[in-house]
Structures are given as C-alpha cells and as structure tokens.
Motif scaffolding. Structure first.
Motif, PDB file in Angstrom:
ATOM      1  N   VAL A 312       0.832  -1.205   0.000  1.00 11.21           N
ATOM      2  CA  VAL A 312       0.000   0.000   0.000  1.00 11.21           C
ATOM      3  C   VAL A 312       0.866   1.255   0.000  1.00 11.21           C
ATOM      4  O   VAL A 312       0.638   2.211  -0.762  1.00 11.21           O
ATOM      5  CB  VAL A 312      -0.954   0.000   1.210  1.00 11.21           C
ATOM      6  N   LEU A 313       1.895   1.263   0.848  1.00  8.42           N
ATOM      7  CA  LEU A 313       2.779   2.425   0.906  1.00  8.42           C
ATOM      8  C   LEU A 313       3.551   2.611  -0.398  1.00  8.42           C
ATOM      9  O   LEU A 313       3.816   3.743  -0.817  1.00  8.42           O
ATOM     10  CB  LEU A 313       3.763   2.276   2.064  1.00  8.42           C
ATOM     11  N   LEU A 314       3.902   1.504  -1.038  1.00 13.39           N
ATOM     12  CA  LEU A 314       4.600   1.589  -2.322  1.00 13.39           C
ATOM     13  C   LEU A 314       3.751   2.336  -3.346  1.00 13.39           C
ATOM     14  O   LEU A 314       4.262   3.160  -4.117  1.00 13.39           O
ATOM     15  CB  LEU A 314       4.931   0.185  -2.818  1.00 13.39           C
ATOM     16  N   GLN A 315       2.453   2.064  -3.331  1.00 12.24           N
ATOM     17  CA  GLN A 315       1.558   2.780  -4.253  1.00 12.24           C
ATOM     18  C   GLN A 315       1.517   4.273  -3.907  1.00 12.24           C
ATOM     19  O   GLN A 315       1.519   5.128  -4.798  1.00 12.24           O
ATOM     20  CB  GLN A 315       0.145   2.193  -4.200  1.00 12.24           C
ATOM     21  N   GLY A 316       1.471   4.568  -2.622  1.00  9.52           N
ATOM     22  CA  GLY A 316       1.474   5.965  -2.199  1.00  9.52           C
ATOM     23  C   GLY A 316       2.735   6.692  -2.610  1.00  9.52           C
ATOM     24  O   GLY A 316       2.689   7.840  -3.075  1.00  9.52           O
ATOM     25  N   VAL A 317       3.864   6.015  -2.471  1.00  8.90           N
ATOM     26  CA  VAL A 317       5.141   6.617  -2.876  1.00  8.90           C
ATOM     27  C   VAL A 317       5.172   6.838  -4.385  1.00  8.90           C
ATOM     28  O   VAL A 317       5.647   7.879  -4.863  1.00  8.90           O
ATOM     29  CB  VAL A 317       6.319   5.730  -2.415  1.00  8.90           C
ATOM     30  N   ALA A 318       4.655   5.879  -5.151  1.00  7.56           N
ATOM     31  CA  ALA A 318       4.642   6.021  -6.612  1.00  7.56           C
ATOM     32  C   ALA A 318       3.799   7.225  -7.035  1.00  7.56           C
ATOM     33  O   ALA A 318       4.218   8.017  -7.894  1.00  7.56           O
ATOM     34  CB  ALA A 318       4.106   4.740  -7.256  1.00  7.56           C
ATOM     35  N   VAL A 319       2.623   7.373  -6.430  1.00  7.48           N
ATOM     36  CA  VAL A 319       1.771   8.526  -6.751  1.00  7.48           C
ATOM     37  C   VAL A 319       2.476   9.828  -6.377  1.00  7.48           C
ATOM     38  O   VAL A 319       2.469  10.809  -7.131  1.00  7.48           O
ATOM     39  CB  VAL A 319       0.417   8.415  -6.024  1.00  7.48           C
ATOM     40  N   PHE A 320       3.112   9.840  -5.211  1.00  6.74           N
ATOM     41  CA  PHE A 320       3.832  11.030  -4.754  1.00  6.74           C
ATOM     42  C   PHE A 320       4.950  11.399  -5.723  1.00  6.74           C
ATOM     43  O   PHE A 320       5.082  12.566  -6.128  1.00  6.74           O
ATOM     44  CB  PHE A 320       4.398  10.770  -3.358  1.00  6.74           C
ATOM     45  N   LEU A 321       5.767  10.423  -6.104  1.00 11.22           N
ATOM     46  CA  LEU A 321       6.895  10.710  -6.993  1.00 11.22           C
ATOM     47  C   LEU A 321       6.427  11.162  -8.371  1.00 11.22           C
ATOM     48  O   LEU A 321       7.095  11.973  -9.025  1.00 11.22           O
ATOM     49  CB  LEU A 321       7.789   9.465  -7.123  1.00 11.22           C
ATOM     50  N   TRP A 322       5.287  10.642  -8.824  1.00 12.00           N
ATOM     51  CA  TRP A 322       4.802  11.017 -10.145  1.00 12.00           C
ATOM     52  C   TRP A 322       4.356  12.480 -10.176  1.00 12.00           C
ATOM     53  O   TRP A 322       4.519  13.159 -11.197  1.00 12.00           O
ATOM     54  CB  TRP A 322       3.653  10.111 -10.560  1.00 12.00           C
ATOM     55  N   HIS A 323       3.823  12.975  -9.048  1.00 12.85           N
ATOM     56  CA  HIS A 323       3.252  14.324  -9.034  1.00 12.85           C
ATOM     57  C   HIS A 323       4.107  15.343  -8.279  1.00 12.85           C
ATOM     58  O   HIS A 323       3.764  16.527  -8.257  1.00 12.85           O
ATOM     59  CB  HIS A 323       1.859  14.286  -8.397  1.00 12.85           C
ATOM     60  N   VAL A 324       5.194  14.915  -7.668  1.00 11.17           N
ATOM     61  CA  VAL A 324       5.906  15.787  -6.742  1.00 11.17           C
ATOM     62  C   VAL A 324       6.458  17.036  -7.413  1.00 11.17           C
ATOM     63  O   VAL A 324       6.523  18.115  -6.791  1.00 11.17           O
ATOM     64  CB  VAL A 324       7.040  15.012  -6.031  1.00 11.17           C
ATOM     65  N   TRP A 335       3.471  15.527   2.676  1.00  9.62           N
ATOM     66  CA  TRP A 335       3.285  14.131   2.269  1.00  9.62           C
ATOM     67  C   TRP A 335       4.550  13.313   2.497  1.00  9.62           C
ATOM     68  O   TRP A 335       4.476  12.112   2.790  1.00  9.62           O
ATOM     69  CB  TRP A 335       2.840  14.061   0.814  1.00  9.62           C
ATOM     70  N   LEU A 336       5.711  13.943   2.388  1.00 11.19           N
ATOM     71  CA  LEU A 336       6.958  13.266   2.742  1.00 11.19           C
ATOM     72  C   LEU A 336       6.912  12.807   4.194  1.00 11.19           C
ATOM     73  O   LEU A 336       7.267  11.667   4.513  1.00 11.19           O
ATOM     74  CB  LEU A 336       8.138  14.212   2.520  1.00 11.19           C
ATOM     75  N   ALA A 337       6.457  13.687   5.099  1.00  9.94           N
ATOM     76  CA  ALA A 337       6.370  13.333   6.515  1.00  9.94           C
ATOM     77  C   ALA A 337       5.388  12.187   6.738  1.00  9.94           C
ATOM     78  O   ALA A 337       5.659  11.261   7.520  1.00  9.94           O
ATOM     79  CB  ALA A 337       5.954  14.557   7.337  1.00  9.94           C
ATOM     80  N   ALA A 338       4.237  12.222   6.050  1.00 11.95           N
ATOM     81  CA  ALA A 338       3.241  11.169   6.227  1.00 11.95           C
ATOM     82  C   ALA A 338       3.762   9.823   5.734  1.00 11.95           C
ATOM     83  O   ALA A 338       3.603   8.789   6.402  1.00 11.95           O
ATOM     84  CB  ALA A 338       1.956  11.539   5.485  1.00 11.95           C
ATOM     85  N   LEU A 339       4.394   9.812   4.571  1.00 17.52           N
ATOM     86  CA  LEU A 339       4.938   8.563   4.033  1.00 17.52           C
ATOM     87  C   LEU A 339       6.069   8.044   4.905  1.00 17.52           C
ATOM     88  O   LEU A 339       6.203   6.823   5.119  1.00 17.52           O
ATOM     89  CB  LEU A 339       5.434   8.789   2.601  1.00 17.52           C
ATOM     90  N   THR A 340       6.885   8.945   5.427  1.00 17.72           N
ATOM     91  CA  THR A 340       7.980   8.528   6.308  1.00 17.72           C
ATOM     92  C   THR A 340       7.440   7.877   7.575  1.00 17.72           C
ATOM     93  O   THR A 340       7.983   6.865   8.048  1.00 17.72           O
ATOM     94  CB  THR A 340       8.854   9.744   6.668  1.00 17.72           C
ATOM     95  N   ALA A 341       6.364   8.437   8.129  1.00 18.20           N
ATOM     96  CA  ALA A 341       5.749   7.836   9.321  1.00 18.20           C
ATOM     97  C   ALA A 341       5.278   6.421   9.024  1.00 18.20           C
ATOM     98  O   ALA A 341       5.448   5.504   9.844  1.00 18.20           O
ATOM     99  CB  ALA A 341       4.583   8.700   9.801  1.00 18.20           C
ATOM    100  N   GLY A 342       4.695   6.220   7.834  1.00 16.80           N
ATOM    101  CA  GLY A 342       4.251   4.882   7.456  1.00 16.80           C
ATOM    102  C   GLY A 342       5.394   3.906   7.315  1.00 16.80           C
ATOM    103  O   GLY A 342       5.326   2.755   7.771  1.00 16.80           O
TER     104      GLY A 342
END
Length: 585
Positions: A312-324, A335-342
C-alpha cells in the motif's frame, strides 16, 4: 512528454520488482534463496525514503555552479553521441571518488553506510539507498559543472549510472571472464559489499571497474563473501538506519577532550576514535566468526501485515513521486512526513517494537495530519476521529493491572475524540475546548494514581509560567467569553503537564518519561492552535498543530501504565524513548 527523474524511477519500479521476483524464484529453485521478507522490505523502504526525501533538495547546487561558473559552454557537443558518452564516463569517474570517499572518510561513510547495512546480497539490496548523501555528495560532481556539462545531460547520465548498478547486486551470477576486467559485475561488487578483511574497501567502480585497477583499489573475488557492516545496525528502522553513524560520530566528537579531535572524528577513516574516547567508551573488536544475522522473529500475521502495508505504501510513494514536481514545496514536505511515518511504522512492527494496531494508529494519524494540511477536508473528517477511535481500541485491548488507571486513560482519549469532532464543526469551539479540558482533567487524575501531586516544583513553575506567557500574548485577541475559557484551559493543561513531568521524576522509567514528553507536546500543540486561531496565521499551521497533537496522544496512549513509585523527590530524566509518530485540531 519529458519525464522527470522521479517519474523514470516510478516507471522502472515494475521492472525492478519483476527482476526481484525472478531472482527469488531462481534462488528457491536452486536451493539458494537469498531473500528474507523483513530484510527486503527494509531495503526497499530505504530506497523509497531516499527518493521521496529528494523533494527537500530541489534547488540543485550543480545547476547554480553550471550557470555561473562553467569554464566551457558547448551544449551542442554535450548533446551529441560523443558528448553523451564522454559525460557518462566523466560521471562514472567522479562517482568512483565519491564512492571511495564514502568508505575512507567518516562523514561520507555516515551517508553511504545505509547501502551496506543489509546482511543479504540480492537485488533488493540495490534499492537500499541513503537519504543524506545529497548533503555533501555534490562536491564530487562540481568538475562536471565547471566543464560545462549541461544539467539535463548530467541528470540523465547520473540516472543511467545508478540504474546500471541494480543488476550487479546478486549472488546468482558467477564470474564473467573478460567482462569482469573492464566493468563492475556481480562478482566485483560482491567483493565491495563484503566485510572480510581481504575485501574491505575495494571495488568502488559503478560501471567501469578500470578505475579501481588504475588507482589500486581492485580485488578479485575469491573466498566466500560475508555481507553487512562491521558495526551491525540490528534494526528495521529506516530513520535510525540513516542517522546511526552520524549519531555515533556526534557522540565521539562531544566526548573528545582535544578540540582538534572533535573535528578529526568527522574526517578520519570510519572506525577511527580519539584515544581518550576509545578508552572511556570502548567498543568490542570486530570478529568475523562471531557475526550474527539480525532476524527478529515474526508471526505469520505480522509478516502478512508488513507485506500488505508495504504494498500500500509503495503505491502511495509512486503517486507522490509522479506528481511531486508539480507540488509546492510545503505540500510535498507534508506528504513526505506522512509517508515517512508509514515506513517507520512498518519497520517497527516487523522489529516487534509496536503492535499492528499501533502501526495503523500512526498511519491514520499521519493521514489526518496530511489531509488537513493539504486541504482534503472530506478525508480529514474521516481520519481525524478514526485516529482517536484506534487509540481507544489500543488501550482497551491492552491489559492493565489497574482498571481505574485504564478507565481514566480511556476517558481522556474519549473526551479528546469528542473535542476533535466538535472542533471540526463550525461554531463549536467552546464546546470543543470544554471536551479537551475534561480530557486533561482525566489525564491529571490518571497521572496522580502512582505519584504524589506535582512532585517537581520547578516543572510546575515552568509550565504555569509558559501558560501564563501564552495567555498574556493571546489576551488582546480574545473576547470576554474566550478570556475566561482560555484562562481556565491554560491553567488545566499546565497542571496536566506539570503532573506528568513530576510523575516521571518519581517513577524514573522510560514509560513515564514518554508520557511527560507527550504532555509537553500537548501544550505545544494547543499553543500553536491558539496562536494560529486568535493571534496570527502560522505557516502550515494544520500540519504542526496536528503533528504535535498526535505525537502527544500516541505517547500518552502507548506509555501510560501503572508504575511503582521509587522516590518522593525529583530525579534526573535519563531514559530514552522509542520514536513514535505524530495531531490536528
């Protein structure tokens, strides 16, 4: 359509995972499986963290130097086939010296060590990358900027150089004859990752191994390689993985008596320590025969949970990197902080530091914080109360020797949940304030169960003084009703924090210290909320208010447990806390 480097990584990710799956299947088929789920998740998580953290370094020093100090500008040449090839070789040469510095200088090793911490050697290890290398690594590429290599060309050849190195991280490809003499190969790179005496600090080349042959750092593979580092990490925490060596260097620098030694610590080879520090804080000598594989036990439920959470987190990271690249820096940082917490939560579950329910609590709290800061109000209204429901469920499921203690803790969390809901609704600030006031009264009664009233008088004075100063600052902005309401609230939360701190000085354990820190974070969160609401708008106010709030609630829910008083007087606070995740109001 021109793709950014982050988008290229996203498109390459399915290829990475396909090759990882093929290597895993081949290893199982041959009876030489080189994968462990926890290790692979940790390695790939560190790669994910490395990529998403690059958002903090968007202003490239390379571009600045190229634009202002290039000695030769001929973009047409560098864009020609010969120019591209020369740029790739040039980059590979610069990378060799950066990589070598990463093994021969402690400051650079502190960043590079992340890549070497895995005790396995497989394709997932290739994705294990540092998040701090960008801080100083740019120095080694300045010759390319001065030579006029355009940033676009630099970025592309850097990506090619990085992607090439993926395939060499495997134990299943044998020596390749003539290829090994010219290029970095699996055999050559296995040597580089080994901690055997004869292999240490060898074979730095990324694409070409001829640099090692030219500069005396080449070693051919012979005896079986043992992987990892000589000071094992022994953790699945991606944040500690990045900070471990920096922290060790900082401690040695602090303890060194000689001022030059305080500086030398950072620039001497890894492992060097001032004589006085080594004498006072000795470390065991490395013994290859005594190396143990770090592999804390996991139940099948934890393994499935970690795997699913990781996907699930991998998908979130992919979406983040695509739009960052289209995001404002402030939103990207949220969103970096949220993903890092996960990512931290997954590692903590696999390590046995927190439960699965706690991990979900941390992730939901992070999502509540991020959605509030990003203005995704509908999602925020779901995640904010859900976080406190999960906190209550966690405390409910956890055993307690004192039903009264457990009841007061749940009451405090329940009133906080009510306050969260009321503060989300227009016109209900005062009722929300009352709900949180009742929560703090429950916490005060909770912290009184196993400690005397306000055991630390300095803490009581400090918290009341802080509350008084904040009230004085806010007073001109408050109407008559709010002047009374905020005054009552400020006194109560100050008393709550003072009681928690006093309790920690009596119990003198890590749990009570965690609660005390949580209480201080509660004061900080409410102060930020009040300043933003009544005095002046704060940048990223929702993020800071909620991050500190959830840090407070998680610390209190996790660490509040009945203790046995050991002293009636104040005592120093010295016990470390496990890291926790982050609140909004």
């Amino acid at each position: 359509m021109q793709l950014s480097p982050s988008q290229v990584i996203v498109l390459a990710t399915p290829v990475f995972f396909l090759l990882i799956a093929l290597e895993f299947a081949w290893g199982v088929h041959k009876g030489r499986n080189t994968y462990r789920l926890n290790d692979a998740i940790n390695s790939i998580s560190l790669g994910m963290l490395s990529e998403i953290s690059k958002v903090l370094f968007r202003l490239g020093i390379y571009t600045v130097v190229f634009s202002s100090a290039a000695l030769w500008r001929n973009d047409a040449f560098w864009m020609s086939p010969a120019g591209w090839l020369l740029a790739l070789v040039f980059y590979d040469f610069c990378y060799y010296w950066l990589h070598r510095a990463g093994h021969e200088t402690a400051l650079f090793w502190a960043a590079h060590v992340v890549h070497h911490q895995s005790q396995e050697y497989n394709l997932s290890t290739a994705l294990r990358q540092t998040s701090s290398g960008v801080l100083f690594g740019w120095i080694f590429y300045l010759p390319m900027a001065l030579a006029g290599v355009p940033p676009l060309v630099f970025g592309v050849v850097a990506l090619v150089d990085l992607l090439y190195q993926f395939w060499v991280h495997t134990e299943h490809v044998p020596k390749l004859g003539w290829f090994d003499r010219w290029f970095c190969s699996p055999s050559n790179h296995r040597v580089h990752h080994a901690v055997n005496d004869e292999y240490l600090d060898r074979n730095y080349g990324a694409i070409l191994i001829i640099w090692d042959r030219m500069f005396g750092s080449f070693k051919e593979e012979g005896t079986k390689c043992v992987y990892g580092t000589r000071a094992p990490l022994n953790s699945w925490d991606p944040l500690w993985s990045n900070a471990e060596v920096y922290w060790g260097l900082a401690k040695d620098s602090w303890h060194a008596r000689n001022w030059l030694d305080k500086l030398r610590v950072w620039f001497k080879p890894p492992g060097w320590r001032p004589a006085d520090v080594a004498a006072r804080f000795p470390k065991p000598a490395f013994d290859l025969e005594r190396m143990e594989r770090y592999d804390p036990p996991m139940t099948s439920a934890v393994a499935w949970f970690g795997g699913i959470q990781f996907v699930v987190l991998l998908q979130g990271v992919a979406v983040f990197l695509w739009h960052v690249d289209q995001m404002a820096l402030s939103q990207a940082a949220v969103w970096l902080a949220a993903l890092t917490a996960g990512l931290w939560a997954i590692g903590a579950v696999m390590q046995g530091r927190i439960t699965m329910l706690e991990a979900v609590l941390i992730e939901v709290a992070a999502l509540a914080t991020a959605t509030a800061a990003a203005g995704l109000i509908d999602l925020y209204r779901v995640f904010k109360p859900l976080a406190m429901v999960l906190a209550i469920a966690f405390v409910w499921r956890r055993g307690s020797s004192s039903p009264r203690f457990k009841g007061l803790l749940i009451a405090g969390l329940a009133f906080s949940l009510v306050g969260d809901v009321l503060l989300m609704l227009p016109g209900l600030f005062i009722p929300g304030l009352v709900a949180f006031l009742l929560a703090h009264l429950c916490y005060i009664a909770l912290f009184r169960q196993d400690a005397p009233w306000f055991a630390s008088k300095p803490a009581l004075a400090a918290t009341l003084a802080a509350a008084g100063a904040m009230y004085a600052f806010l007073f001109p902005s408050l109407n008559a009703v709010l002047q009374v309401a905020v005054a009552c609230y400020a006194v109560v939360i100050a008393l709550m924090a003072a009681q928690a701190i006093g309790r920690a000085t009596v119990l003198r354990d890590g749990a009570s210290l965690g609660v005390a820190i949580g209480a201080v974070f509660f004061m900080l969160s409410d102060s930020l909320l009040a300043i933003n609401k009544f005095a002046m708008p704060l940048p990223l106010a929702q993020f800071w208010v909620l991050a500190t709030y959830y840090t407070a609630q998680v610390l209190i829910a996790r660490h509040a447990q009945p203790g046995t008083p050991v002293s009636a007087g104040p005592a120093p606070l010295a016990q470390p806390l496990e890291p926790s995740a982050s609140r909004t109001a």
